[in-house]
Scaffold this motif. Structure first.
Motif, PDB file in Angstrom:
ATOM      1  N   CYS A  37      62.910  43.027  62.740  1.00 16.80           N
ATOM      2  CA  CYS A  37      62.155  43.786  61.745  1.00 16.80           C
ATOM      3  C   CYS A  37      61.480  42.802  60.803  1.00 16.80           C
ATOM      4  CB  CYS A  37      63.073  44.741  60.976  1.00 16.80           C
ATOM      5  SG  CYS A  37      64.319  43.911  59.952  1.00 16.80           S
ATOM      6  N   SER A  38      60.629  43.315  59.952  1.00 19.80           N
ATOM      7  CA  SER A  38      59.968  42.469  58.949  1.00 19.80           C
ATOM      8  C   SER A  38      60.996  42.035  57.909  1.00 19.80           C
ATOM      9  CB  SER A  38      58.837  43.236  58.271  1.00 19.80           C
ATOM     10  OG  SER A  38      59.383  44.292  57.489  1.00 19.80           O
ATOM     11  N   HIS A  39      60.660  40.993  57.167  1.00 22.62           N
ATOM     12  CA  HIS A  39      61.548  40.530  56.100  1.00 22.62           C
ATOM     13  C   HIS A  39      61.683  41.592  55.011  1.00 22.62           C
ATOM     14  CE1 HIS A  39      62.336  36.486  57.555  1.00 22.62           C
ATOM     15  NE2 HIS A  39      61.104  36.501  58.025  1.00 22.62           N
ATOM     16  N   LYS A  40      60.626  42.349  54.772  1.00 22.77           N
ATOM     17  CA  LYS A  40      60.682  43.416  53.769  1.00 22.77           C
ATOM     18  C   LYS A  40      61.721  44.461  54.157  1.00 22.77           C
ATOM     19  CE  LYS A  40      58.045  47.114  51.678  1.00 22.77           C
ATOM     20  NZ  LYS A  40      56.901  47.986  51.805  1.00 22.77           N
ATOM     21  N   ILE A  41      61.685  44.909  55.403  1.00 24.68           N
ATOM     22  CA  ILE A  41      62.668  45.898  55.853  1.00 24.68           C
ATOM     23  C   ILE A  41      64.063  45.277  55.849  1.00 24.68           C
ATOM     24  CG2 ILE A  41      63.458  47.226  57.874  1.00 24.68           C
ATOM     25  CD1 ILE A  41      60.540  47.951  58.405  1.00 24.68           C
ATOM     26  N   TRP A  42      64.178  44.018  56.270  1.00 25.42           N
ATOM     27  CA  TRP A  42      65.496  43.383  56.286  1.00 25.42           C
ATOM     28  C   TRP A  42      66.095  43.335  54.884  1.00 25.42           C
ATOM     29  CZ3 TRP A  42      69.568  42.914  58.835  1.00 25.42           C
ATOM     30  CH2 TRP A  42      70.575  42.041  58.434  1.00 25.42           C
ATOM     31  N   LYS A  43      65.283  43.052  53.861  1.00 22.87           N
ATOM     32  CA  LYS A  43      65.789  43.022  52.485  1.00 22.87           C
ATOM     33  C   LYS A  43      66.353  44.382  52.078  1.00 22.87           C
ATOM     34  CE  LYS A  43      62.895  39.277  50.829  1.00 22.87           C
ATOM     35  NZ  LYS A  43      61.715  38.892  50.059  1.00 22.87           N
ATOM     36  N   GLU A  44      65.760  45.458  52.585  1.00 20.82           N
ATOM     37  CA  GLU A  44      66.260  46.806  52.289  1.00 20.82           C
ATOM     38  C   GLU A  44      67.538  47.115  53.071  1.00 20.82           C
ATOM     39  OE1 GLU A  44      62.935  49.382  53.097  1.00 20.82           O
ATOM     40  OE2 GLU A  44      61.669  48.374  51.619  1.00 20.82           O
ATOM     41  N   ILE A  45      67.665  46.575  54.262  1.00 17.37           N
ATOM     42  CA  ILE A  45      68.810  46.852  55.133  1.00 17.37           C
ATOM     43  C   ILE A  45      70.003  45.943  54.831  1.00 17.37           C
ATOM     44  CG2 ILE A  45      69.640  46.675  57.526  1.00 17.37           C
ATOM     45  CD1 ILE A  45      66.897  47.548  58.456  1.00 17.37           C
ATOM     46  N   ASP A  46      69.728  44.705  54.482  1.00 17.68           N
ATOM     47  CA  ASP A  46      70.777  43.693  54.307  1.00 17.68           C
ATOM     48  C   ASP A  46      71.873  44.204  53.384  1.00 17.68           C
ATOM     49  OD1 ASP A  46      72.103  41.290  54.613  1.00 17.68           O
ATOM     50  OD2 ASP A  46      70.919  40.256  53.092  1.00 17.68           O
ATOM     51  N   GLY A  47      73.109  44.088  53.825  1.00 19.39           N
ATOM     52  CA  GLY A  47      74.253  44.536  53.049  1.00 19.39           C
ATOM     53  C   GLY A  47      74.688  45.956  53.390  1.00 19.39           C
ATOM     54  N   GLN A  48      73.838  46.707  54.096  1.00 17.52           N
ATOM     55  CA  GLN A  48      74.205  48.048  54.515  1.00 17.52           C
ATOM     56  C   GLN A  48      74.945  47.976  55.848  1.00 17.52           C
ATOM     57  OE1 GLN A  48      71.144  51.067  54.343  1.00 17.52           O
ATOM     58  NE2 GLN A  48      69.944  49.794  52.931  1.00 17.52           N
ATOM     59  N   LYS A  49      75.584  49.066  56.198  1.00 15.27           N
ATOM     60  CA  LYS A  49      76.317  49.120  57.457  1.00 15.27           C
ATOM     61  C   LYS A  49      75.331  49.226  58.622  1.00 15.27           C
ATOM     62  CE  LYS A  49      80.024  51.431  59.838  1.00 15.27           C
ATOM     63  NZ  LYS A  49      80.899  52.585  59.916  1.00 15.27           N
ATOM     64  N   LEU A  50      75.516  48.307  59.575  1.00 12.09           N
ATOM     65  CA  LEU A  50      74.686  48.324  60.785  1.00 12.09           C
ATOM     66  C   LEU A  50      75.493  48.939  61.917  1.00 12.09           C
ATOM     67  CD1 LEU A  50      73.114  44.747  60.614  1.00 12.09           C
ATOM     68  CD2 LEU A  50      72.025  46.904  60.035  1.00 12.09           C
ATOM     69  N   PRO A  51      74.919  49.659  62.821  1.00  6.85           N
ATOM     70  CA  PRO A  51      73.485  49.893  63.002  1.00  6.85           C
ATOM     71  C   PRO A  51      72.967  51.115  62.246  1.00  6.85           C
ATOM     72  CG  PRO A  51      74.611  50.842  64.846  1.00  6.85           C
ATOM     73  CD  PRO A  51      75.678  50.204  63.958  1.00  6.85           C
ATOM     74  N   GLU A  52      73.845  51.809  61.523  1.00  5.70           N
ATOM     75  CA  GLU A  52      73.438  53.041  60.856  1.00  5.70           C
ATOM     76  C   GLU A  52      72.205  52.868  59.981  1.00  5.70           C
ATOM     77  OE1 GLU A  52      76.502  51.879  61.064  1.00  5.70           O
ATOM     78  OE2 GLU A  52      77.642  53.454  62.093  1.00  5.70           O
ATOM     79  N   ALA A  53      72.099  51.730  59.304  1.00  9.89           N
ATOM     80  CA  ALA A  53      70.956  51.484  58.419  1.00  9.89           C
ATOM     81  C   ALA A  53      69.638  51.435  59.186  1.00  9.89           C
ATOM     82  CB  ALA A  53      71.164  50.187  57.642  1.00  9.89           C
ATOM     83  N   LEU A  54      69.698  51.045  60.459  1.00  5.51           N
ATOM     84  CA  LEU A  54      68.470  50.957  61.258  1.00  5.51           C
ATOM     85  C   LEU A  54      67.809  52.314  61.434  1.00  5.51           C
ATOM     86  CD1 LEU A  54      69.643  48.603  64.169  1.00  5.51           C
ATOM     87  CD2 LEU A  54      68.740  47.978  61.925  1.00  5.51           C
ATOM     88  N   TRP A  55      68.613  53.340  61.542  1.00  5.12           N
ATOM     89  CA  TRP A  55      68.087  54.675  61.862  1.00  5.12           C
ATOM     90  C   TRP A  55      67.272  55.276  60.723  1.00  5.12           C
ATOM     91  CZ3 TRP A  55      68.781  53.150  66.250  1.00  5.12           C
ATOM     92  CH2 TRP A  55      69.998  52.902  66.877  1.00  5.12           C
ATOM     93  N   ASN A  56      67.274  54.632  59.551  1.00  3.06           N
ATOM     94  CA  ASN A  56      66.473  55.115  58.420  1.00  3.06           C
ATOM     95  C   ASN A  56      65.025  54.643  58.488  1.00  3.06           C
ATOM     96  OD1 ASN A  56      68.685  56.415  57.191  1.00  3.06           O
ATOM     97  ND2 ASN A  56      69.388  54.456  56.376  1.00  3.06           N
ATOM     98  N   TYR A  57      64.699  53.887  59.517  1.00  4.63           N
ATOM     99  CA  TYR A  57      63.357  53.334  59.689  1.00  4.63           C
ATOM    100  C   TYR A  57      62.796  53.771  61.031  1.00  4.63           C
ATOM    101  CZ  TYR A  57      64.631  50.544  55.720  1.00  4.63           C
ATOM    102  OH  TYR A  57      65.012  50.163  54.461  1.00  4.63           O
ATOM    103  N   PRO A  58      61.471  53.762  61.175  1.00  5.08           N
ATOM    104  CA  PRO A  58      60.911  54.073  62.491  1.00  5.08           C
ATOM    105  C   PRO A  58      61.439  53.092  63.539  1.00  5.08           C
ATOM    106  CG  PRO A  58      59.193  54.112  60.824  1.00  5.08           C
ATOM    107  CD  PRO A  58      60.420  53.545  60.170  1.00  5.08           C
ATOM    108  N   ILE A  59      61.802  53.618  64.670  1.00  6.82           N
ATOM    109  CA  ILE A  59      62.282  52.831  65.799  1.00  6.82           C
ATOM    110  C   ILE A  59      61.108  52.667  66.756  1.00  6.82           C
ATOM    111  CG2 ILE A  59      63.884  52.807  67.745  1.00  6.82           C
ATOM    112  CD1 ILE A  59      65.180  52.346  64.954  1.00  6.82           C
ATOM    113  N   LEU A  60      60.763  51.429  67.057  1.00  5.28           N
ATOM    114  CA  LEU A  60      59.606  51.130  67.895  1.00  5.28           C
ATOM    115  C   LEU A  60      60.089  50.798  69.303  1.00  5.28           C
ATOM    116  CD1 LEU A  60      57.748  48.821  65.329  1.00  5.28           C
ATOM    117  CD2 LEU A  60      57.744  51.326  65.471  1.00  5.28           C
TER     118      LEU A  60
END
Length: 172
Positions: A40-63
């Motif tokens: 993902c972009s660094h911008k999205i990673w900054k929003e995700i970092d520290g959250q539980k993965l992979p659950e945090a991924l599902w809050n963004y469009p999946i390409l």
């Protein structure tokens, strides 16, 4: 992410990169076994970092890309299966015909996609973050192929060596 293998003929070329070993009269040197990782972009990673993965991924469009498994969404289905993850049914999944297009979209904060080490250059890694997770083996194994009769040619040997070096440097 592979086009059809070329016709192995002197009329077509001196050497080839293929995903299938030739049957006879050719040498096939292994270059790369493809493994995909979510990026993902660094911008999205900054929003995700520290959250539980992979659950945090599902809050963004999946390409998703059709070019790897030839079926829409199959890349993410297989990644989830490989990690023992349940993929939500209500994902915002966008479909792309080729991985390069999805990677470009991810660079511009459009979502999360897959990339392999071979495709990711140093410049790409300035724009993208590899999300810490398991990889997804695609089953595509790339080979440098040339005629047995040309195996001792210095140019072929030099190219084989360079390709192996390049492929070895491009894994996460």
């Amino acid at each position: 992410m592979v086009a059809e293998d070329p016709e192995l003929s002197d009329n077509i070329g001196d050497c080839f990169i293929t995903v299938e070993k030739p049957k006879r009269n050719f040498v096939a040197e292994s270059l790369y076994n493809e493994v995909l990782y979510p990026v993902c972009s660094h911008k999205i990673w900054k929003e995700i970092d520290g959250q539980k993965l992979p659950e945090a991924l599902w809050n963004y469009p999946i390409l998703s890309t059709d070019s790897v498994f030839r079926e829409r969404g199959k890349d993410w289905q297989k990644w989830c299966q490989a990690g023992g993850i349940t993929m939500p049914n209500d994902l915002d999944m966008q479909h792309f015909s080729h991985m390069l297009l999805a990677v470009e979209a991810a660079k511009y904060d459009q979502g999360i996609t897959f990339a392999n080490g071979y495709m990711m250059t140093e410049r790409d890694l300035q724009d993208l973050m590899v999300i810490p997770s398991h990889g997804l083996e695609t089953g595509d194994n790339f080979y440098f192929v040339y005629k047995k009769s040309r195996a001792r040619q210095p140019e072929i040997k030099k190219l084989a060596s360079w390709l192996q070096q390049q492929c070895g440097e491009r894994s996460y």
